[in-house]
Design a protein around this motif. Structure first.
Motif, mmCIF file in Angstrom:
data_model
loop_
_atom_site.group_PDB
_atom_site.id
_atom_site.type_symbol
_atom_site.label_atom_id
_atom_site.label_comp_id
_atom_site.label_asym_id
_atom_site.label_seq_id
_atom_site.Cartn_x
_atom_site.Cartn_y
_atom_site.Cartn_z
ATOM 1 N N THR A 19 51.991 -0.700 21.367
ATOM 2 C CA THR A 19 51.418 0.185 20.354
ATOM 3 C C THR A 19 51.071 1.523 21.007
ATOM 4 N N MET A 20 50.748 2.500 20.177
ATOM 5 C CA MET A 20 50.388 3.815 20.707
ATOM 6 C C MET A 20 49.139 3.718 21.581
ATOM 7 N N ALA A 21 48.157 2.923 21.180
ATOM 8 C CA ALA A 21 46.927 2.770 21.968
ATOM 9 C C ALA A 21 47.225 2.116 23.314
ATOM 10 N N GLU A 22 48.086 1.086 23.312
ATOM 11 C CA GLU A 22 48.466 0.439 24.571
ATOM 12 C C GLU A 22 49.212 1.415 25.470
ATOM 13 N N GLY A 23 50.098 2.196 24.886
ATOM 14 C CA GLY A 23 50.848 3.185 25.662
ATOM 15 C C GLY A 23 49.940 4.218 26.299
ATOM 16 N N GLN A 24 48.949 4.670 25.537
ATOM 17 C CA GLN A 24 48.017 5.659 26.075
ATOM 18 C C GLN A 24 47.163 5.061 27.192
ATOM 19 N N SER A 25 46.673 3.843 27.003
ATOM 20 C CA SER A 25 45.836 3.241 28.041
ATOM 21 C C SER A 25 46.650 2.967 29.302
ATOM 22 N N LEU A 26 47.903 2.546 29.147
ATOM 23 C CA LEU A 26 48.747 2.318 30.319
ATOM 24 C C LEU A 26 49.077 3.630 31.033
ATOM 25 N N THR A 27 49.246 4.699 30.256
ATOM 26 C CA THR A 27 49.500 6.010 30.857
ATOM 27 C C THR A 27 48.306 6.465 31.685
ATOM 28 N N VAL A 28 47.100 6.273 31.146
ATOM 29 C CA VAL A 28 45.881 6.637 31.889
ATOM 30 C C VAL A 28 45.771 5.784 33.150
ATOM 31 N N LEU A 29 46.073 4.494 33.026
ATOM 32 C CA LEU A 29 46.014 3.605 34.182
ATOM 33 C C LEU A 29 46.973 4.060 35.285
ATOM 34 N N VAL A 30 48.186 4.421 34.918
ATOM 35 C CA VAL A 30 49.174 4.890 35.895
ATOM 36 C C VAL A 30 48.714 6.207 36.523
#
Length: 65
Positions: free
Chosen positions: A23-34
């Motif tokens: 989802t968009m929220a998962e994508g954003q959180s994974l981007t921040v994590l990376v």
């Protein structure tokens, strides 16, 4: 040539129908994590490089008297 076109069509079908996209929220959180991991890792490499550079400098200063 028809084989290549068929391969591309099947690839797009696979991506559209069989891949589970985040989802968009998962994508954003994974981007921040990376991004955070990349910053932490680069700071760790910078620290090791700085320490190694100082140690090599001290070593050569000791050898040259």
């Amino acid at each position: 040539m028809a084989g290549v076109i068929n391969y591309i069509k099947e690839s797009f079908g696979e991506l559209k129908n069989n891949v589970t996209w985040p989802t968009m929220a998962e994508g954003q959180s994974l981007t921040v994590l990376v991004a955070v991991f990349s910053i932490v890792f680069s700071l760790a490499i910078w620290g090791v490089d700085t320490v190694f550079s100082k140690v090599v400098g001290i070593y050569f200063k000791f050898i040259n008297g």
